[in-house]
Design a protein around this motif. Structure first.
Motif, PDB file in Angstrom:
ATOM      1  N   LYS A 107      13.513  45.646 -47.641  1.00  0.00           N
ATOM      2  CA  LYS A 107      12.263  44.974 -47.298  1.00  0.00           C
ATOM      3  C   LYS A 107      12.527  43.879 -46.261  1.00  0.00           C
ATOM      4  CE  LYS A 107      10.389  45.652 -51.952  1.00  0.00           C
ATOM      5  NZ  LYS A 107       9.954  44.985 -53.200  1.00  0.00           N
ATOM      6  N   ARG A 108      11.685  43.815 -45.235  1.00  0.00           N
ATOM      7  CA  ARG A 108      11.900  42.869 -44.154  1.00  0.00           C
ATOM      8  C   ARG A 108      11.935  41.418 -44.650  1.00  0.00           C
ATOM      9  NH1 ARG A 108      12.029  42.957 -38.759  1.00  0.00           N
ATOM     10  NH2 ARG A 108      11.585  45.184 -38.739  1.00  0.00           N
ATOM     11  N   GLU A 109      11.197  41.123 -45.721  1.00  0.00           N
ATOM     12  CA  GLU A 109      11.155  39.743 -46.224  1.00  0.00           C
ATOM     13  C   GLU A 109      12.544  39.237 -46.606  1.00  0.00           C
ATOM     14  OE1 GLU A 109       8.372  41.901 -48.775  1.00  0.00           O
ATOM     15  OE2 GLU A 109       8.816  42.430 -46.697  1.00  0.00           O
TER      16      GLU A 109
ATOM     17  N   TRP B  12      14.916  36.860 -44.463  1.00  0.00           N
ATOM     18  CA  TRP B  12      14.793  35.400 -44.422  1.00  0.00           C
ATOM     19  C   TRP B  12      15.364  34.726 -45.660  1.00  0.00           C
ATOM     20  CZ3 TRP B  12      13.991  35.295 -39.625  1.00  0.00           C
ATOM     21  CH2 TRP B  12      13.142  36.222 -39.008  1.00  0.00           C
TER      22      TRP B  12
ATOM     23  N   GLY C 159      20.099  37.538 -46.795  1.00  0.00           N
ATOM     24  CA  GLY C 159      19.571  38.198 -45.611  1.00  0.00           C
ATOM     25  C   GLY C 159      20.620  38.387 -44.544  1.00  0.00           C
TER      26      GLY C 159
ATOM     27  N   ASP D  64       9.137  46.807 -42.610  1.00  0.00           N
ATOM     28  CA  ASP D  64       7.879  46.176 -42.982  1.00  0.00           C
ATOM     29  C   ASP D  64       7.249  46.953 -44.126  1.00  0.00           C
ATOM     30  OD1 ASP D  64       7.825  44.093 -41.106  1.00  0.00           O
ATOM     31  OD2 ASP D  64       7.160  45.468 -39.534  1.00  0.00           O
ATOM     32  N   ARG D  65       6.670  46.237 -45.081  1.00  0.00           N
ATOM     33  CA  ARG D  65       6.022  46.890 -46.222  1.00  0.00           C
ATOM     34  C   ARG D  65       4.951  47.872 -45.725  1.00  0.00           C
ATOM     35  NH1 ARG D  65       5.984  45.275 -51.499  1.00  0.00           N
ATOM     36  NH2 ARG D  65       6.919  43.284 -50.907  1.00  0.00           N
TER      37      ARG D  65
END
Length: 244
Positions: A100-102, A105, A110, A122-123
């Motif tokens: 997941k891109r989140e 961060w 990450g 991206d979701r």
């Protein structure tokens, strides 16, 4: 009383593995920032720590069967809990995930994920990530290694049925790589959620590879049959009958 004692031991174990994740992440960070090898070494060291402490803290032995691949392949695995991630990644030299891109961060985590070659998504835009990854592989931009994916898309508790998603077939078809199926019984001892960890022997098993070049429907049918059949066998071996 014994259940309560095991729960307390499990709590201590869970605190231990996440605390050590932070400690190792910081200790290895300077090496990991400048070298993919440093990031992989940190992650493999933590996986070994989890397996070692699980054995004497909660009585949970772990076993990796079959032949883990060392070449550039797709690994399609049964996903029952965090433990199968640890065992599979720890068994291959350069594992990577679609993430997941989140998570990009998240402090330390990450940076490690990107360094070992994980692909941020991206979701709801998994198909776009697949196309980009195929392009990157073709142009030599993608880090070599073993791409680990979960055909059912999420953690599935032992005994629960869930479909295999077509994205695995798309990746297999587009990447043109062999696929190594992986079966597991780890959810019998280390559940999807909660603190309790049960004693016993948790197993992941690398099955014979499926060669590149099969049609998508043929590949998906073979993958599901082999992973589910072997996983049922392993769960029964662990004393849990998912068909009962």
């Amino acid at each position: 009383m014994s259940h309560a004692v095991q729960w307390v031991r499990s709590l201590i174990f869970v605190v231990n593995i996440y605390a050590m994740m932070g400690i190792m992440g910081i200790v290895f960070f300077p090496w990991a920032v400048i070298s993919r090898r440093g990031a992989l070494t940190a992650c493999h060291t933590w996986c070994r720590w989890v397996r070692w402490t699980a054995r004497w803290m909660v009585g949970l032995r772990t076993e990796v069967r079959g032949t883990p691949p060392a070449d550039e392949v797709l690994i399609a695995a049964k996903h029952q809990s965090f433990l199968d991630i640890i065992l599979i990644f720890g068994a291959v030299p350069a594992g990577k995930f679609i993430m997941k891109r989140e998570l990009m961060w998240a402090p330390v985590i990450g940076q490690y994920a990107l360094k070992i070659g994980c692909v941020p998504v991206d979701r709801g835009k998994r198909s776009q990530a697949i196309k980009r990854m195929v392009t990157d592989v073709a142009k030599g931009r993608q880090q070599p290694g073993q791409l680990i994916i979960y055909p059912q898309g999420t953690r599935i508790a032992p005994g629960v049925k869930a479909p295999y998603k077509v994205g695995t077939g798309v990746l297999y078809e587009e990447l043109g790589q062999d696929c190594v199926p992986v079966a597991a019984n780890v959810g019998v001892f280390w559940p999807r959620k909660g603190i309790m960890r049960k004693p016993g022997t948790a197993v992941v098993e690398f099955l014979p590879r499926i060669p590149a070049g099969r049609s998508r429907p043929e590949f998906m049918a073979q993958l599901e049959d082999e992973v589910e059949t072997a996983s049922v066998r392993l769960m029964k071996e662990a004393g849990f009958d998912p068909e009962g």
